[in-house]
Design an enzyme around this catalytic site. Structure first.
Site, PDB file in Angstrom:
ATOM      1  N   HIS A 130       0.810  -1.212   0.000  1.00 15.66           N
ATOM      2  CA  HIS A 130       0.000   0.000   0.000  1.00 15.66           C
ATOM      3  C   HIS A 130       0.849   1.269   0.000  1.00 15.66           C
ATOM      4  O   HIS A 130       0.339   2.341  -0.296  1.00 15.66           O
ATOM      5  CB  HIS A 130      -0.977   0.000   1.184  1.00 15.66           C
ATOM      6  CG  HIS A 130      -0.359   0.221   2.524  1.00 15.66           C
ATOM      7  ND1 HIS A 130       0.011  -0.807   3.358  1.00 15.66           N
ATOM      8  CD2 HIS A 130      -0.065   1.350   3.185  1.00 15.66           C
ATOM      9  CE1 HIS A 130       0.498  -0.314   4.475  1.00 15.66           C
ATOM     10  NE2 HIS A 130       0.470   1.007   4.393  1.00 15.66           N
ATOM     11  N   ASP A 189       0.362  -7.622   1.656  1.00 14.59           N
ATOM     12  CA  ASP A 189       0.825  -6.246   1.762  1.00 14.59           C
ATOM     13  C   ASP A 189       2.344  -6.133   1.742  1.00 14.59           C
ATOM     14  O   ASP A 189       2.934  -5.304   2.442  1.00 14.59           O
ATOM     15  CB  ASP A 189       0.261  -5.572   3.027  1.00 14.59           C
ATOM     16  CG  ASP A 189       0.316  -4.048   2.940  1.00 14.59           C
ATOM     17  OD1 ASP A 189       0.305  -3.522   1.814  1.00 14.59           O
ATOM     18  OD2 ASP A 189       0.372  -3.391   3.998  1.00 14.59           O
ATOM     19  N   GLY A 196       3.279   6.924   8.393  1.00 16.40           N
ATOM     20  CA  GLY A 196       4.584   7.038   7.755  1.00 16.40           C
ATOM     21  C   GLY A 196       5.519   5.905   8.114  1.00 16.40           C
ATOM     22  O   GLY A 196       6.541   5.701   7.468  1.00 16.40           O
ATOM     23  N   SER A 250       4.785   2.750   7.867  1.00 18.75           N
ATOM     24  CA  SER A 250       4.520   1.575   7.032  1.00 18.75           C
ATOM     25  C   SER A 250       5.709   1.246   6.160  1.00 18.75           C
ATOM     26  O   SER A 250       6.260   2.109   5.475  1.00 18.75           O
ATOM     27  CB  SER A 250       3.308   1.816   6.135  1.00 18.75           C
ATOM     28  OG  SER A 250       2.133   1.443   6.775  1.00 18.75           O
ATOM     29  N   THR A 298       3.441  -2.422   9.514  1.00 19.92           N
ATOM     30  CA  THR A 298       2.357  -2.342   8.540  1.00 19.92           C
ATOM     31  C   THR A 298       1.174  -1.534   9.016  1.00 19.92           C
ATOM     32  O   THR A 298       0.637  -0.724   8.276  1.00 19.92           O
ATOM     33  CB  THR A 298       1.872  -3.764   8.176  1.00 19.92           C
ATOM     34  OG1 THR A 298       2.932  -4.447   7.528  1.00 19.92           O
ATOM     35  CG2 THR A 298       0.675  -3.728   7.260  1.00 19.92           C
ATOM     36  N   GLY A 349      -8.304 -27.652  -1.600  1.00 21.51           N
ATOM     37  CA  GLY A 349      -9.390 -28.144  -2.435  1.00 21.51           C
ATOM     38  C   GLY A 349     -10.518 -28.742  -1.623  1.00 21.51           C
ATOM     39  O   GLY A 349     -11.015 -29.827  -1.948  1.00 21.51           O
TER      40      GLY A 349
END
Length: 492
Positions: free
Chosen positions: A142, A172, A244, A246, A262, A305
């Site tokens: 991001h 991310d 800031g 991140s 994060t 599955g």
């Protein structure tokens, strides 16, 4: 199918710790993608605006601290940080946006396009150099999302253009490359060795004031219940993580990278200040994503599955279980990894690779964090008796023709996990792209459509979609959501 309104954005901007202070879910906010040229807000005396004179190390209020007390050296993180901080960079994301005096009103924007103006929007975040020789920089997806230009500013003041190598929105994690001499790297630690109570230090560029260091402890590991986020296995820390931060580094006391900062969680938003709920992507997960991005430029995920249902109190009683916990298998898809491993309908999965499985969502999360062909050891209950089975995750195809010849030209994908969490666990398959003039296009499918069901039944993901179509009659009708509307598409 009649034209339907354009599909709305599937997920709000992944507003995490490093981007703009935008709330997500129930208070997860994104400290980094800062607003255009944000005015820094200094809530504590410790905050130092860019350009201001900082107090030299060893000085408090101008007074020198003694190097020792009662003959014992003063403990300090300074020697470790001298090695780490040169590897933590500031990331500047620039993108061109069109601004209309009519705001987001679609009618007037179309009627008066000449009144729209282009301007440059900027966002700030952080990054970590993890390979100095190759110039690899890890950050958050991001932080660089939708960027037209990304630059990296080193701790010594040099600004470099960054080359985008790939990213994975679901975890991310993003990878960039810079070229320069004299780079410093932070080695990756084994984040599985972290324990609650371990000391950690966060390094980043909060509010754009300049490189800042905060410290704390590991508050929890394996967090996976944060609303509005994709696949999760967060480290929780009380080290301050602000807008800031991140993409910045979370390191141990040896100066090794244990996580990529994060997100921060604050129900009252940024005005309440930091409340000690910060989250970081473990270095083992970030390293796994990085290796896949280096090798192929993308992250590919496998699946067991199976269809599962969360065990509630009613199911627990019916299955004779002591507690309502786990994911009961309701269907095993033929030819899947689960079928080959011997999983059966009625099995209750209570653990995977040693991690608790409390519900269907946690099982999906564990699968989503693994690479293709990864062995997953499942702890389960069969007829009330404990059993352990190992399966290797398999990738399902993404080209529509692999599911049905009438879907040729469509590229399919599982729904983003963040959308599932944010939309009351909506199930289905996303149409990522449709080639013009293809058979899928002639049948009325469009990029962005969500296929919710088919004539053969409902499904949760690509593996289920494949199983449904394998048992479907010759005449197949798809239930499709486009924007806020739903309609039917008949495959011809």
């Amino acid at each position: 199918m009649r034209p339907l309104p354009t599909l709305l954005a599937l997920v709000a901007a992944a507003a995490f710790g490093g981007l703009a202070a935008v709330a997500i879910g129930d208070g997860l906010r994104a400290p980094a993608q800062a607003q255009d040229a944000p005015a820094p807000v200094f809530n504590t005396p410790a905050a130092t605006p860019a350009g201001a004179r900082e107090v030299p190390p060893g000085l408090v209020g101008g007074a020198a601290l003694p190097m020792a007390v009662d003959g014992q050296p003063m403990p300090s993180l300074a020697p470790m940080l001298q090695r780490v901080t040169p590897a933590v960079v500031s990331v500047n994301n620039k993108r061109v946006v069109r601004v209309s005096p009519f705001g987001n009103d679609p009618f007037f924007r179309r009627m008066f396009p000449e009144l729209s103006q282009e301007r440059i929007a900027q966002s700030l975040g952080s990054g970590v150099i993890v390979d100095a020789a190759r110039g690899y920089v890890l950050t958050n997806h991001h932080v660089i999302q939708d960027a037209d230009e990304v630059t990296v500013t080193l701790a010594d003041g040099r600004t470099l253009e960054a080359e985008f190598l790939g990213s994975d929105a679901e975890t991310d994690v993003a990878l960039m490359r810079v070229q320069a001499d004299g780079l410093t790297e932070v080695p990756l630690a084994d984040s599985s060795m972290l324990s609650v109570g371990d000391f950690v230090v966060a390094v980043g560029n909060p509010f754009g004031v300049g490189q800042t260091v905060t410290s704390g402890i590991v508050s929890a590991v394996g967090r996976s219940n944060i609303p509005g986020v994709g696949f999760q296995n967060f480290i929780q820390t009380d080290a301050s993580i602000n807008p800031g931060n991140s993409g910045g580094a979370l390191v141990n006391l040896r100066g090794e990278l244990v996580g990529i900062n994060t997100a921060s969680f604050n129900p009252r938003g940024s005005e309440a200040g930091n409340i000690g709920l910060g989250f970081a992507i473990p270095s083992n997960l970030a390293g796994s994503v990085m290796r896949q991005l280096i090798a192929t430029g993308e992250v590919r995920r496998g699946t067991l599955g199976v269809d599962t249902q969360t065990v509630d109190a009613r199911l627990a009683e019916g299955l004779g279980l002591e507690a309502p916990r786990g994911a009961v298998v309701t269907r095993v898809h033929p030819g899947s990894a689960a079928a080959e491993a011997g999983l059966q309908t009625g099995d209750v999965i209570v653990g995977a690779n040693g991690q608790r499985v409390d519900n269907s969502e946690s099982l999906r999360n564990i699968q989503g964090l693994q690479a293709i062909d990864t062995p997953v050891t499942l702890q389960l209950l069969r007829d009330g008796r404990p059993l352990e089975i190992t399966a290797r995750l398999r990738e399902v195809p993404h080209d529509g023709a692999s599911y049905d010849a009438r879907l040729a030209g469509a590229t399919l994908a599982d729904l983003p996990e963040a959308l599932r969490r944010a939309s009351n666990r909506v199930s289905g398959v996303l149409v990522e792209a449709v080639e013009p003039g293809s058979r899928a296009a002639r049948n009325g499918l469009r990029a962005g459509d969500v296929i919710l069901a088919a004539t053969g039944g409902q499904f949760h993901d690509l593996a289920g979609f494949r199983a449904v179509l394998s048992n479907a009659p010759d005449e197949v009708v798809l239930l499709v959501q486009r924007g806020r509307s739903q309609g039917q598409v008949q495959l011809r």
